[in-house]
Design a protein around this motif. Structure first.
Motif, short mmCIF file in Angstrom:
data_model
loop_
_atom_site.label_atom_id
_atom_site.label_comp_id
_atom_site.label_asym_id
_atom_site.label_seq_id
_atom_site.Cartn_x
_atom_site.Cartn_y
_atom_site.Cartn_z
N LEU A 57 0.69 4.40 -13.22
CA LEU A 57 0.64 2.95 -13.33
C LEU A 57 -0.77 2.44 -13.63
N SER A 58 -0.82 1.30 -14.28
CA SER A 58 -2.10 0.62 -14.48
C SER A 58 -2.58 0.11 -13.13
N GLU A 59 -3.84 -0.28 -13.05
CA GLU A 59 -4.37 -0.78 -11.78
C GLU A 59 -3.61 -2.01 -11.31
N GLN A 60 -3.26 -2.90 -12.21
CA GLN A 60 -2.54 -4.12 -11.84
C GLN A 60 -1.15 -3.78 -11.28
N LYS A 61 -0.43 -2.90 -11.97
CA LYS A 61 0.90 -2.51 -11.51
C LYS A 61 0.82 -1.76 -10.19
N LEU A 62 -0.23 -0.97 -10.03
CA LEU A 62 -0.43 -0.25 -8.78
C LEU A 62 -0.62 -1.23 -7.62
N GLN A 63 -1.35 -2.29 -7.84
CA GLN A 63 -1.55 -3.31 -6.80
C GLN A 63 -0.24 -4.01 -6.45
N HIS A 64 0.59 -4.25 -7.45
CA HIS A 64 1.90 -4.84 -7.21
C HIS A 64 2.78 -3.89 -6.38
N ALA A 65 2.76 -2.62 -6.76
CA ALA A 65 3.54 -1.63 -6.02
C ALA A 65 3.06 -1.54 -4.57
N LYS A 66 1.76 -1.59 -4.38
CA LYS A 66 1.18 -1.55 -3.03
C LYS A 66 1.66 -2.74 -2.21
N ALA A 67 1.70 -3.92 -2.82
CA ALA A 67 2.16 -5.12 -2.12
C ALA A 67 3.63 -5.00 -1.73
N VAL A 68 4.44 -4.45 -2.62
CA VAL A 68 5.87 -4.27 -2.33
C VAL A 68 6.05 -3.29 -1.17
N ILE A 69 5.32 -2.21 -1.20
CA ILE A 69 5.43 -1.21 -0.13
C ILE A 69 5.01 -1.82 1.21
N LYS A 70 3.93 -2.58 1.20
CA LYS A 70 3.50 -3.22 2.45
C LYS A 70 4.55 -4.21 2.94
N ALA A 71 5.18 -4.94 2.02
CA ALA A 71 6.21 -5.89 2.41
C ALA A 71 7.40 -5.16 3.07
N PHE A 72 7.78 -4.03 2.52
CA PHE A 72 8.85 -3.22 3.13
C PHE A 72 8.42 -2.69 4.49
N ARG A 73 7.19 -2.27 4.57
CA ARG A 73 6.68 -1.67 5.80
C ARG A 73 6.70 -2.65 6.97
N TYR A 74 6.37 -3.90 6.69
CA TYR A 74 6.24 -4.87 7.77
C TYR A 74 7.45 -5.78 7.93
N SER A 75 8.49 -5.59 7.14
CA SER A 75 9.69 -6.40 7.29
C SER A 75 10.66 -5.71 8.25
#
Length: 104
Positions: free
Chosen positions: A85-103
């Protein structure tokens, strides 16, 4: 204690791959009941058979013994995908993973 972990880990990894003990036994060149015998604690694999088991599960021996890694193959695939992934897409993926982690 080590043996019990080994038996349980083998069951967990085989089931997460979605294969029967018989199918796995035949795929690694053993008799149809081989994996079942290991899982039922009536035998223990040789070192060579253990390497075949890891190869079949597409994991390393270290990943086999990593109790904190319930789905090592899936983690490996995700990391491979993330590395493309590009850096931007990687940041989006990171945000999604964190959202799953804390939901809940």
């Amino acid at each position: 204690m080590f043996e019990e972990f080994f038996y349980q880990r083998l069951v967990q990894l085989r089931q997460s791959k979605g294969v029967s003990a018989r199918e796995m036994s035949l795929s690694i060149g053993q008799s149809p009941g081989y994996i079942n015998a290991i899982e039922n604690e009536t035998c223990f694999p040789s070192m060579q058979a253990f390497f075949y088991i890891c190869e079949y599960l597409d994991i390393t021996p270290a990943e086999f013994f990593d109790a904190d890694s319930r789905y090592p193959q899936e983690y490996k695939e995700i990391l491979e995908d993330l590395s493309t992934l590009s850096e931007q897409k990687l940041q989006h993926a990171k945000a999604v993973i964190k959202a799953f982690r804390y939901s809940p």
